[in-house]
Design a protein around this motif. Structure first.
Motif, PDB file in Angstrom:
ATOM      1  N   ASP B 263      -0.281 -16.662   5.808  1.00  0.00           N
ATOM      2  CA  ASP B 263      -1.024 -15.978   6.874  1.00  0.00           C
ATOM      3  C   ASP B 263      -2.199 -15.174   6.332  1.00  0.00           C
ATOM      4  O   ASP B 263      -3.225 -15.068   6.975  1.00  0.00           O
ATOM      5  CB  ASP B 263      -0.078 -15.040   7.655  1.00  0.00           C
ATOM      6  CG  ASP B 263       0.841 -15.841   8.553  1.00  0.00           C
ATOM      7  OD1 ASP B 263       0.519 -17.020   8.799  1.00  0.00           O
ATOM      8  OD2 ASP B 263       1.872 -15.306   8.980  1.00  0.00           O
ATOM      9  N   THR B 264      -2.026 -14.594   5.139  1.00  0.00           N
ATOM     10  CA  THR B 264      -3.084 -13.686   4.669  1.00  0.00           C
ATOM     11  C   THR B 264      -4.031 -14.318   3.652  1.00  0.00           C
ATOM     12  O   THR B 264      -5.137 -13.848   3.477  1.00  0.00           O
ATOM     13  CB  THR B 264      -2.462 -12.428   4.020  1.00  0.00           C
ATOM     14  OG1 THR B 264      -1.521 -12.868   3.058  1.00  0.00           O
ATOM     15  CG2 THR B 264      -1.782 -11.549   5.041  1.00  0.00           C
ATOM     16  N   TYR B 265      -3.579 -15.399   3.030  1.00  0.00           N
ATOM     17  CA  TYR B 265      -4.369 -15.987   1.943  1.00  0.00           C
ATOM     18  C   TYR B 265      -5.773 -16.370   2.407  1.00  0.00           C
ATOM     19  O   TYR B 265      -6.778 -16.065   1.768  1.00  0.00           O
ATOM     20  CB  TYR B 265      -3.644 -17.216   1.398  1.00  0.00           C
ATOM     21  CG  TYR B 265      -4.237 -17.740   0.112  1.00  0.00           C
ATOM     22  CD1 TYR B 265      -3.940 -17.136  -1.100  1.00  0.00           C
ATOM     23  CD2 TYR B 265      -5.106 -18.816   0.113  1.00  0.00           C
ATOM     24  CE1 TYR B 265      -4.492 -17.597  -2.282  1.00  0.00           C
ATOM     25  CE2 TYR B 265      -5.665 -19.289  -1.064  1.00  0.00           C
ATOM     26  CZ  TYR B 265      -5.348 -18.678  -2.252  1.00  0.00           C
ATOM     27  OH  TYR B 265      -5.912 -19.134  -3.411  1.00  0.00           O
ATOM     28  N   LEU B 266      -5.826 -17.048   3.551  1.00  0.00           N
ATOM     29  CA  LEU B 266      -7.122 -17.511   4.077  1.00  0.00           C
ATOM     30  C   LEU B 266      -8.083 -16.348   4.281  1.00  0.00           C
ATOM     31  O   LEU B 266      -9.247 -16.410   3.898  1.00  0.00           O
ATOM     32  CB  LEU B 266      -6.901 -18.236   5.411  1.00  0.00           C
ATOM     33  CG  LEU B 266      -8.171 -18.652   6.111  1.00  0.00           C
ATOM     34  CD1 LEU B 266      -8.473 -20.112   5.824  1.00  0.00           C
ATOM     35  CD2 LEU B 266      -8.068 -18.463   7.603  1.00  0.00           C
ATOM     36  N   TYR B 267      -7.556 -15.269   4.866  1.00  0.00           N
ATOM     37  CA  TYR B 267      -8.433 -14.121   5.149  1.00  0.00           C
ATOM     38  C   TYR B 267      -8.967 -13.523   3.847  1.00  0.00           C
ATOM     39  O   TYR B 267     -10.123 -13.119   3.769  1.00  0.00           O
ATOM     40  CB  TYR B 267      -7.685 -13.046   5.935  1.00  0.00           C
ATOM     41  CG  TYR B 267      -7.135 -13.557   7.233  1.00  0.00           C
ATOM     42  CD1 TYR B 267      -7.962 -14.143   8.182  1.00  0.00           C
ATOM     43  CD2 TYR B 267      -5.780 -13.482   7.515  1.00  0.00           C
ATOM     44  CE1 TYR B 267      -7.455 -14.644   9.358  1.00  0.00           C
ATOM     45  CE2 TYR B 267      -5.264 -13.972   8.691  1.00  0.00           C
ATOM     46  CZ  TYR B 267      -6.107 -14.550   9.614  1.00  0.00           C
ATOM     47  OH  TYR B 267      -5.615 -15.049  10.774  1.00  0.00           O
ATOM     48  N   ILE B 268      -8.109 -13.477   2.840  1.00  0.00           N
ATOM     49  CA  ILE B 268      -8.538 -12.869   1.576  1.00  0.00           C
ATOM     50  C   ILE B 268      -9.613 -13.730   0.908  1.00  0.00           C
ATOM     51  O   ILE B 268     -10.688 -13.241   0.576  1.00  0.00           O
ATOM     52  CB  ILE B 268      -7.325 -12.674   0.631  1.00  0.00           C
ATOM     53  CG1 ILE B 268      -6.365 -11.655   1.238  1.00  0.00           C
ATOM     54  CG2 ILE B 268      -7.776 -12.229  -0.751  1.00  0.00           C
ATOM     55  CD1 ILE B 268      -5.024 -11.578   0.555  1.00  0.00           C
ATOM     56  N   ILE B 269      -9.340 -15.022   0.771  1.00  0.00           N
ATOM     57  CA  ILE B 269     -10.285 -15.918   0.080  1.00  0.00           C
ATOM     58  C   ILE B 269     -11.606 -15.997   0.850  1.00  0.00           C
ATOM     59  O   ILE B 269     -12.686 -15.769   0.301  1.00  0.00           O
ATOM     60  CB  ILE B 269      -9.666 -17.333  -0.061  1.00  0.00           C
ATOM     61  CG1 ILE B 269      -8.561 -17.298  -1.098  1.00  0.00           C
ATOM     62  CG2 ILE B 269     -10.727 -18.360  -0.440  1.00  0.00           C
ATOM     63  CD1 ILE B 269      -9.038 -17.141  -2.517  1.00  0.00           C
ATOM     64  N   VAL B 270     -11.503 -16.306   2.157  1.00  0.00           N
ATOM     65  CA  VAL B 270     -12.729 -16.450   2.954  1.00  0.00           C
ATOM     66  C   VAL B 270     -13.454 -15.105   3.038  1.00  0.00           C
ATOM     67  O   VAL B 270     -14.680 -15.043   2.984  1.00  0.00           O
ATOM     68  CB  VAL B 270     -12.409 -17.026   4.354  1.00  0.00           C
ATOM     69  CG1 VAL B 270     -13.650 -17.038   5.230  1.00  0.00           C
ATOM     70  CG2 VAL B 270     -11.870 -18.442   4.222  1.00  0.00           C
ATOM     71  N   GLY B 271     -12.676 -14.030   3.124  1.00  0.00           N
ATOM     72  CA  GLY B 271     -13.276 -12.691   3.186  1.00  0.00           C
ATOM     73  C   GLY B 271     -14.103 -12.398   1.943  1.00  0.00           C
ATOM     74  O   GLY B 271     -15.234 -11.913   2.036  1.00  0.00           O
ATOM     75  N   ILE B 272     -13.567 -12.737   0.770  1.00  0.00           N
ATOM     76  CA  ILE B 272     -14.297 -12.482  -0.486  1.00  0.00           C
ATOM     77  C   ILE B 272     -15.570 -13.321  -0.526  1.00  0.00           C
ATOM     78  O   ILE B 272     -16.655 -12.830  -0.861  1.00  0.00           O
ATOM     79  CB  ILE B 272     -13.397 -12.801  -1.713  1.00  0.00           C
ATOM     80  CG1 ILE B 272     -12.270 -11.778  -1.803  1.00  0.00           C
ATOM     81  CG2 ILE B 272     -14.208 -12.824  -2.999  1.00  0.00           C
ATOM     82  CD1 ILE B 272     -11.189 -12.111  -2.799  1.00  0.00           C
ATOM     83  N   ILE B 273     -15.444 -14.584  -0.131  1.00  0.00           N
ATOM     84  CA  ILE B 273     -16.626 -15.476  -0.161  1.00  0.00           C
ATOM     85  C   ILE B 273     -17.688 -14.970   0.823  1.00  0.00           C
ATOM     86  O   ILE B 273     -18.871 -14.912   0.505  1.00  0.00           O
ATOM     87  CB  ILE B 273     -16.202 -16.926   0.148  1.00  0.00           C
ATOM     88  CG1 ILE B 273     -15.459 -17.482  -1.062  1.00  0.00           C
ATOM     89  CG2 ILE B 273     -17.410 -17.795   0.478  1.00  0.00           C
ATOM     90  CD1 ILE B 273     -14.835 -18.827  -0.867  1.00  0.00           C
ATOM     91  N   LEU B 274     -17.235 -14.570   2.007  1.00  0.00           N
ATOM     92  CA  LEU B 274     -18.205 -14.082   2.999  1.00  0.00           C
ATOM     93  C   LEU B 274     -18.885 -12.802   2.520  1.00  0.00           C
ATOM     94  O   LEU B 274     -20.069 -12.590   2.774  1.00  0.00           O
ATOM     95  CB  LEU B 274     -17.517 -13.840   4.351  1.00  0.00           C
ATOM     96  CG  LEU B 274     -17.118 -15.106   5.115  1.00  0.00           C
ATOM     97  CD1 LEU B 274     -16.481 -14.741   6.452  1.00  0.00           C
ATOM     98  CD2 LEU B 274     -18.315 -16.002   5.361  1.00  0.00           C
ATOM     99  N   LEU B 275     -18.126 -11.982   1.812  1.00  0.00           N
ATOM    100  CA  LEU B 275     -18.713 -10.740   1.298  1.00  0.00           C
ATOM    101  C   LEU B 275     -19.843 -11.066   0.315  1.00  0.00           C
ATOM    102  O   LEU B 275     -20.912 -10.461   0.354  1.00  0.00           O
ATOM    103  CB  LEU B 275     -17.626  -9.908   0.606  1.00  0.00           C
ATOM    104  CG  LEU B 275     -18.014  -8.475   0.268  1.00  0.00           C
ATOM    105  CD1 LEU B 275     -18.217  -7.664   1.526  1.00  0.00           C
ATOM    106  CD2 LEU B 275     -16.957  -7.814  -0.614  1.00  0.00           C
ATOM    107  N   ALA B 276     -19.583 -12.064  -0.547  1.00  0.00           N
ATOM    108  CA  ALA B 276     -20.622 -12.471  -1.503  1.00  0.00           C
ATOM    109  C   ALA B 276     -21.821 -13.054  -0.752  1.00  0.00           C
ATOM    110  O   ALA B 276     -22.971 -12.741  -1.064  1.00  0.00           O
ATOM    111  CB  ALA B 276     -20.057 -13.499  -2.476  1.00  0.00           C
ATOM    112  N   LEU B 277     -21.533 -13.877   0.256  1.00  0.00           N
ATOM    113  CA  LEU B 277     -22.624 -14.494   1.030  1.00  0.00           C
ATOM    114  C   LEU B 277     -23.432 -13.427   1.774  1.00  0.00           C
ATOM    115  O   LEU B 277     -24.640 -13.550   1.941  1.00  0.00           O
ATOM    116  CB  LEU B 277     -22.059 -15.490   2.043  1.00  0.00           C
ATOM    117  CG  LEU B 277     -21.540 -16.806   1.457  1.00  0.00           C
ATOM    118  CD1 LEU B 277     -20.865 -17.630   2.537  1.00  0.00           C
ATOM    119  CD2 LEU B 277     -22.689 -17.603   0.841  1.00  0.00           C
ATOM    120  N   LEU B 278     -22.717 -12.403   2.211  1.00  0.00           N
ATOM    121  CA  LEU B 278     -23.368 -11.331   2.973  1.00  0.00           C
ATOM    122  C   LEU B 278     -24.557 -10.752   2.207  1.00  0.00           C
ATOM    123  O   LEU B 278     -25.640 -10.586   2.757  1.00  0.00           O
ATOM    124  CB  LEU B 278     -22.329 -10.242   3.268  1.00  0.00           C
ATOM    125  CG  LEU B 278     -22.788  -9.069   4.106  1.00  0.00           C
ATOM    126  CD1 LEU B 278     -21.768  -8.837   5.221  1.00  0.00           C
ATOM    127  CD2 LEU B 278     -22.906  -7.794   3.308  1.00  0.00           C
TER     128      LEU B 278
END
Lengths: 228, 403
Positions: B263-278
């Motif tokens: 449940d949480t893995y996706l949010y963590i991985i995608v969250g980190i990538i989105l932060l970098a993209l931000l």
């Protein structure tokens, strides 16, 4: 009937070590239908004066009225709205929106005014015809010559039905032919539609065609010549 | 409408720059979503495998058996429970087991193992143990004391098919007892740890050794729906208060942890990538704003409100993200669907030693794509704020040299 009136207008810049007075106690009245050039050497204060008249800058003291409205007391938001409905701008380097066509550039200001589509279409087409660019309506600025771009800029300035048009050195980047065409067109609008134009300029060709020439030096009006 | 048109056309003014940002968003999202689907697929297959092949949906034990699995902790009412399960419509299969921790001795070696006494037919229905047979027969061909061992145990104890092994265990009185068994077949699961520990014999052979007259140590129940596990376990727990009836989630805390990690893995991985993209998007939009200082100043001069200028920059950022986002999600979908169907074979990467299948089938709940889209939109709005504020701070009088 006066459209613009200033009284004891001063603008002092205090950013450097020594305060600089750009506009020094200027009293000025411009009536409807005038075709006025403000001239003077660099640093004479003509730009600052035009900025204050156009509601883009605030005076340090004195009053600036456009019609019945005192601009000096307005908030930034009120000034934006006032400019939108009352003042047309023509800039030295055209400053059209590069991603919009001539038609869209002219229409843009009316969209900001929330005019209906029918009204927009009618006026935009009439204005572009008046400035001689009906066949270039679908062209973007980069596909137009400097003179043509400046005509679009005039059409845009008039689209909002302003009380007057302020033009900053409108011919500075134009060749002689384009300058003459533009001036003839503006004179025609002035004569036939009673549009008030106020220029700042160095260009002798513009000064020659102006009906009134106000000369500034060190922020003060040193001469105000009206011609018939 | 005009604002949307301007914003849309503005992003194509610097085509290469926009293309780079859109590609970065698409690739970043693809990487994040696919990595999440990989892990989710890996965990899901592990969970499915544990439920289907090991634990089943819920189990009965005597209180305390799971902590201290002694021979005497058997459920005497086992047959009564089995009879009740046989009439329950939501039960697909069940299997009663006798369990003993003991020793396996071959001519070469001794070692500890877990002895499972089963009814082969019931066990086959419940855990499909028969399907994991890789050599030999499933309790056929040897009449007396057959034992099913894993390939790992066969290799470790150096025993062959039909070899004799001795199982040593404790009976209910605590006495050490032993029986000679003959290897009837080898099984193999994806879980090496499981394989190294478990051997299977018939409960009818184990029962006299353990001196258990009736009943079982463990009853595993397989339902026709995953979702009923906890509810059914609770129902039977109410009826058999002296026993412990637990669903697979309560039996295997590791599985519960995996479910929550999925449940949480996706949010963590995608969250980190989105932060970098931000930060990349902020940089791009900041350049776009600073390049257009004069133009934005002109827009404000002719009467465009600050809110509209803010909205325009906001829209440009959202457009960039909303092109890159769906592209990334589309790539992810294609990859997840393809490899979800064909699997990614990672044999030799020691996944089996950790109890995971060596072929991973990436999987992502369809709703996750929507969640990621919302995350991208949120990131786009966040990324737009700083450049848009920068644009708002421009003063038209300064922005356009003079009027």
């Amino acid at each position: 009937m006066s459209i613009i009136s200033t009284k004891d207008l001063c603008k002092v810049y205090e950013e450097g070590a020594v305060p600089v007075t750009a506009v020094d106690h200027v009293d000025l009245v411009i009536d409807k239908g005038e075709f006025t050039a403000i001239v003077g050497p660099s640093g004479s204060g003509k730009t600052t004066l035009l900025n204050i008249i156009g509601g883009l800058d605030r005076p340090t003291s004195g009053s600036i009225r456009v019609g019945d409205t005192e601009l000096g007391q307005m908030s930034d938001g009120e000034l934006i709205d006032f400019r939108l409905h009352n003042i047309g701008f023509v800039f030295q380097s055209y400053n059209l929106i590069p991603v919009l066509t001539a038609e869209e550039n002219t229409e843009f200001i009316m969209l900001l005014q929330k005019k209906s589509k029918v009204e927009r279409n009618e006026r935009v087409h009439a204005l572009l015809e008046e400035v001689g660019l009906k066949d270039k309506m679908k062209n973007r600025p980069m596909e137009l010559s400097g003179g043509q771009q400046q005509r679009v800029a005039v059409a845009r300035a008039l689209a909002s039905k302003p009380q007057f048009v302020l033009a900053d050195e409108p011919t500075a980047n134009l060749d002689s032919k384009s300058t003459n065409n533009l001036l003839d067109m503006m004179l025609l609008l002035n004569k036939e539609e009673d549009v008030t134009f106020v220029f700042s300029t160095h260009d002798q060709r513009v000064i020659d065609k102006a009906r009134r020439v106000i000369t500034l030096e060190d922020g003060k009006i040193i001469s105000d010549e009206k011609r018939d | 409408m005009m604002l949307i048109k301007i914003a849309w056309r503005n992003i194509w003014r610097a085509k290469v720059r926009s293309f780079v940002v859109i590609t970065a968003i698409a690739l970043g999202l693809w990487a994040g979503v696919f990595a999440s689907a990989f892990v989710e697929g890996m965990f899901k297959s592990k969970v499915d495998s544990v439920v289907e092949k090991e634990i089943s949906h819920f189990q009965f034990h005597r209180q305390g058996f799971r902590d201290e699995p002694t021979a005497s902790s058997y459920m005497a009412q086992g047959d009564e429970i089995l009879a009740e399960l046989s009439t329950d419509d939501s039960v697909e299969a069940y299997s009663g087991r006798l369990i003993s921790m003991g020793m396996l001795g071959s001519a070469n070696q001794n070692g500890s193992i877990k002895i499972n006494g089963i009814d082969p037919e019931k066990e086959a229905q419940t855990t499909k143990l028969n399907e994991r047979l890789v050599e030999g027969a499933f309790f056929e061909g040897i009449k007396r004391n057959p034992v099913l061992i894993s390939k790992e145990i066969a290799e470790k104890f150096k025993v062959k098919l039909r070899s004799k092994v001795v199982l040593t265990l404790q009976d209910i009185n605590g006495e050490i007892t032993a029986g000679a068994f003959r290897v009837v077949g080898y099984y193999d699961t994806d879980n090496n740890m499981f394989d190294k520990m478990n051997v299977y014999v018939r409960d009818s052979d184990l029962r006299p050794l353990m001196k258990i007259p009736q009943g079982y140590h463990e009853i595993a129940v397989y339902l026709n729906s995953y979702d009923l596990a906890e509810q059914k376990a609770a129902e039977y727990q109410e009826r058999y208060t002296d026993l412990e009836v637990l669903s697979w989630l309560d039996i295997s805390l590791g599985m519960r942890l995996m479910i929550s990690m999925i449940d949480t893995y996706l949010y963590i991985i995608v969250g980190i990538i989105l932060l970098a993209l931000l930060f990349g998007i902020v940089n791009t939009m900041l350049m776009a704003v600073l390049e257009r200082v004069r133009e934005i100043g002109m827009l404000m001069a002719i009467g465009m409100t600050k809110m509209r200028v803010f909205g325009m920059i906001m829209l440009e950022t959202i457009f960039l993200s909303m092109i890159g986002g769906p592209l990334g999600l589309l790539f992810s979908y294609i990859f997840v669907e393809y490899f979800g169907e064909h699997g990614i074979n990672l044999a030799g990467a020691a996944y089996e030693d950790m109890g995971f299948s060596s072929t991973i089938f990436p999987f992502l709940e369809p709703s996750r794509y929507l969640e990621v889209s919302i995350m991208v939109l949120g990131m786009a709005i966040l990324a737009a704020i700083y450049p848009a504020r920068k644009a708002l701070k421009l003063k038209p009088v300064n922005a356009i040299r003079k009027i």
